[in-house]
Design an enzyme around this catalytic site. Structure first.
Site, PDB file in Angstrom:
ATOM      1  CG  HIS A  95      14.154 -22.491 -22.233  1.00  0.00           C
ATOM      2  ND1 HIS A  95      13.952 -21.285 -22.885  1.00  0.00           N
ATOM      3  CD2 HIS A  95      12.941 -23.110 -22.239  1.00  0.00           C
ATOM      4  CE1 HIS A  95      12.678 -21.182 -23.249  1.00  0.00           C
ATOM      5  NE2 HIS A  95      12.044 -22.285 -22.878  1.00  0.00           N
ATOM      6  CG  ASP A 125      16.450 -19.150 -23.896  1.00  0.00           C
ATOM      7  OD1 ASP A 125      16.947 -20.291 -23.838  1.00  0.00           O
ATOM      8  OD2 ASP A 125      15.233 -18.923 -23.726  1.00  0.00           O
ATOM      9  CB  SER A 202       9.925 -22.056 -25.619  1.00  0.00           C
ATOM     10  OG  SER A 202       9.324 -21.450 -24.511  1.00  0.00           O
TER      11      SER A 202
END
Length: 267
Positions: A95, A125, A202
């Protein structure tokens, strides 16, 4: 350096009716003492030396800067593999790089390098980037062999809110969590941690006290205090090598046995 404790063993004796000596509870005493020593060793093994851990790992962590039609986005990543020609492969979240028109990474000492997406696995992901001319001081991080355990000490590394080279400490709060995504499916087997994970973290590594990657930070929960999640190392180990070798893949993990139940080449 950890100073090991000095343990004094004392045998308790009495005089018997025959004039000899006998140990009282010697076996039980040794068992208690051995257990105490083992407990101390276990406590030492669980102690993280966070300054040393930071120094050993932070050079392998990068800021990922993404240009999209919506503007500039930021995330984190870590060097997964180095080639002899100074080419490196970097693991991050899918993402983070989704819909990227332009992509570059910044190393801890400030160097910028252009990057390209090698492959992505949206259902886990995860994504892999290729970068040329990796700085000479950078090394790759190894994946942890075992599974994360509740209570295990960990540290999250990355670039939260644009603050480069950040470490936050915590423990594994839980395992085998199911993490919903914006795409409408869920990521099984996620690690829950109370180490602070904020926007920009992230794709960065969640590492154990010996500097091995036990997970890839993927999400913090808005409004949830000390509640973050990471993709476990075993999923990274299964997903990343095929991405490097074959390009984009979509993979689905069976919650029951961790096996891949589908494998579809996207290109």
């Amino acid at each position: 350096m950890i100073n090991r404790p000095f343990v004094l063993f004392v045998a308790v004796v009495v005089v018997t009716s025959s004039g000899g000596f006998a140990e009282i509870g010697s076996e039980q005493s040794r068992n208690v003492q051995n257990q105490q020593v083992q407990n101390i060793h276990n406590q030492q093994a669980q102690t993280c030396q966070y300054p040393e851990l930071y120094d050993e790992t932070i050079e392998s962590v990068v800021a990922v800067r993404v240009e999209t039609a919506r503007g500039i986005g930021e995330g984190s990543g870590f060097v997964y593999r180095l080639e002899s020609n100074s080419t490196g492969y970097i693991v991050t979240n899918q993402h983070v790089v989704a819909d990227a028109d332009g992509l570059e990474v910044q190393f801890n000492r400030g160097e910028f390098r252009p990057a390209e997406v090698v492959g992505t696995a949206p259902r886990t992901d995860l994504a892999v980037l290729r970068v040329e001319q990796i700085p000479s001081y950078v090394d790759s991080l190894s994946l942890a062999n075992g599974r994360a355990e509740p209570g295990q000490r960990v540290a999250a590394l990355g670039n939260p809110l644009g603050l480069q080279g950040t470490i936050t400490q915590g423990v594994v709060s839980g395992v085998n969590r199911t993490l919903p995504t914006r795409q409408g499916f869920s990521i099984p087997g996620a690690i829950q941690t109370d180490a602070a994970i904020n926007p920009g973290n992230s794709g960065g590594p969640l590492v154990t006290c010996d500097g091995r990657v036990v997970g890839v930070n993927t999400a913090g929960i808005a409004g949830g205090e000390n509640l973050g999640f990471a993709i476990p190392a075993r999923v990274v180990r299964q997903t990343v090598p095929p991405l490097i070798n074959d390009g984009n893949r979509t993979r689905v993990v069976s919650v029951a046995d961790d096996s891949w139940v589908s494998d579809k080449i996207n290109r």
